[in-house]
Design a protein around this motif. Sequence first.
Motif, PDB file in Angstrom:
ATOM      1  N   ILE A 138       0.867  -1.172   0.000  1.00  0.00           N
ATOM      2  CA  ILE A 138       0.000   0.000   0.000  1.00  0.00           C
ATOM      3  C   ILE A 138       0.901   1.219   0.000  1.00  0.00           C
ATOM      4  CG2 ILE A 138      -1.725   1.317   1.271  1.00  0.00           C
ATOM      5  CD1 ILE A 138      -2.814  -1.263   2.371  1.00  0.00           C
ATOM      6  N   GLY A 139       0.689   2.106  -0.953  1.00  0.00           N
ATOM      7  CA  GLY A 139       1.544   3.280  -1.046  1.00  0.00           C
ATOM      8  C   GLY A 139       0.747   4.551  -1.275  1.00  0.00           C
ATOM      9  N   LEU A 140       1.231   5.640  -0.696  1.00  0.00           N
ATOM     10  CA  LEU A 140       0.626   6.960  -0.876  1.00  0.00           C
ATOM     11  C   LEU A 140       1.768   7.938  -1.115  1.00  0.00           C
ATOM     12  CD1 LEU A 140      -1.965   8.697  -0.841  1.00  0.00           C
ATOM     13  CD2 LEU A 140      -1.633   8.975   1.627  1.00  0.00           C
ATOM     14  N   ARG A 141       1.763   8.573  -2.281  1.00  0.00           N
ATOM     15  CA  ARG A 141       2.916   9.369  -2.707  1.00  0.00           C
ATOM     16  C   ARG A 141       2.511  10.816  -2.974  1.00  0.00           C
ATOM     17  NH1 ARG A 141       6.453   7.793  -8.093  1.00  0.00           N
ATOM     18  NH2 ARG A 141       8.050   9.415  -7.929  1.00  0.00           N
ATOM     19  N   TYR A 142       3.271  11.740  -2.403  1.00  0.00           N
ATOM     20  CA  TYR A 142       3.050  13.167  -2.598  1.00  0.00           C
ATOM     21  C   TYR A 142       4.278  13.758  -3.293  1.00  0.00           C
ATOM     22  CZ  TYR A 142      -0.873  12.968   0.707  1.00  0.00           C
ATOM     23  OH  TYR A 142      -2.057  12.670   1.335  1.00  0.00           O
ATOM     24  N   ARG A 143       4.079  14.289  -4.494  1.00  0.00           N
ATOM     25  CA  ARG A 143       5.176  14.921  -5.246  1.00  0.00           C
ATOM     26  C   ARG A 143       5.014  16.442  -5.149  1.00  0.00           C
ATOM     27  NH1 ARG A 143       5.761  14.581 -10.295  1.00  0.00           N
ATOM     28  NH2 ARG A 143       7.999  14.234 -10.380  1.00  0.00           N
ATOM     29  N   TYR A 213      12.640  22.828  -6.907  1.00  0.00           N
ATOM     30  CA  TYR A 213      13.071  21.800  -5.953  1.00  0.00           C
ATOM     31  C   TYR A 213      11.918  20.825  -5.730  1.00  0.00           C
ATOM     32  CZ  TYR A 213      16.304  19.965  -2.493  1.00  0.00           C
ATOM     33  OH  TYR A 213      17.216  19.168  -1.829  1.00  0.00           O
ATOM     34  N   ILE A 214      12.181  19.545  -5.951  1.00  0.00           N
ATOM     35  CA  ILE A 214      11.147  18.532  -5.761  1.00  0.00           C
ATOM     36  C   ILE A 214      11.343  17.843  -4.422  1.00  0.00           C
ATOM     37  CG2 ILE A 214      12.493  16.779  -7.016  1.00  0.00           C
ATOM     38  CD1 ILE A 214       9.759  15.630  -7.941  1.00  0.00           C
ATOM     39  N   ILE A 215      10.259  17.661  -3.703  1.00  0.00           N
ATOM     40  CA  ILE A 215      10.240  16.894  -2.456  1.00  0.00           C
ATOM     41  C   ILE A 215       9.197  15.800  -2.653  1.00  0.00           C
ATOM     42  CG2 ILE A 215       9.811  16.954   0.029  1.00  0.00           C
ATOM     43  CD1 ILE A 215      10.635  19.899  -0.008  1.00  0.00           C
TER      44      ILE A 215
END
Length: 249
Positions: A138-143, A213-215
């Motif tokens: 299960i994954g939740l990704r914030y770009r 800048y990417i976080i």
Amino acid sequence: MPFPKTERVIYAKSPLGEVICQLRFPPILRIDSDVPSTFQDQIRQDYPYYEVRLQENVLPAELRERLPKEVVELFTSETRSKVHDFISEDRGWRLGLAKDFLSLATPSYSRWAEFRERLAKPIDTLVREYAPAFYLRIGLRYRNIICRSHIGMSDIPWSQLLQPHIAAPLNAANLDDGSVTDVAHRIEVKLKDEQGQVRLIHGFLRIDGEVCYIIDNDLFTEQKTGVQDALGKLDYFNGYAGRIFRWCI
């Protein structure tokens, strides 16, 4: 505790470029062999458009370099998987269904409650129509993408916008924004009680000639999770996502 609690902030100009959720489960061959028409019937009001695409399962680079070209091409051709995409009317939300995952992605994220509501019905439909045994991941990704021109801070150095533990090289006395041409970092951290972990990738990203800048926070668990526990796990990850971003800036 990693990433301590901080006051929640809603930004007038959100840095979020995209939010992606994916639930992986053991392969269900019926999803590949049949057209998921019954599944579509249940979610069509929210996702009226439909597309299908082939997704290649790519070999890791170290294996591609060591294997003959013919073997790599054979593996690629035989491991393509079909992905059914269901898309919202404004095309801002994309729901993906494949034999081994369900996903939801949007560049239009505003609140977790809305994202959760848009995901809950497809999860219920998946369980009802295909009965996955459990979830493998299960994954939740914030770009998050910070472009200084978008927030009126073009003249502010990155060393003043990012925490020292995130942008240590940019804090060096003999370096400045103009002399540093690239920055790339990756760190993985276990979350509380080992209920998951976060893969944090951050660094420079060029957009239309501007250095941004990417976080990129990918919160996930690879422990077997019951189908009834998926949303609770995602609630847990969402609780950490804001903390991680604020820990960086």
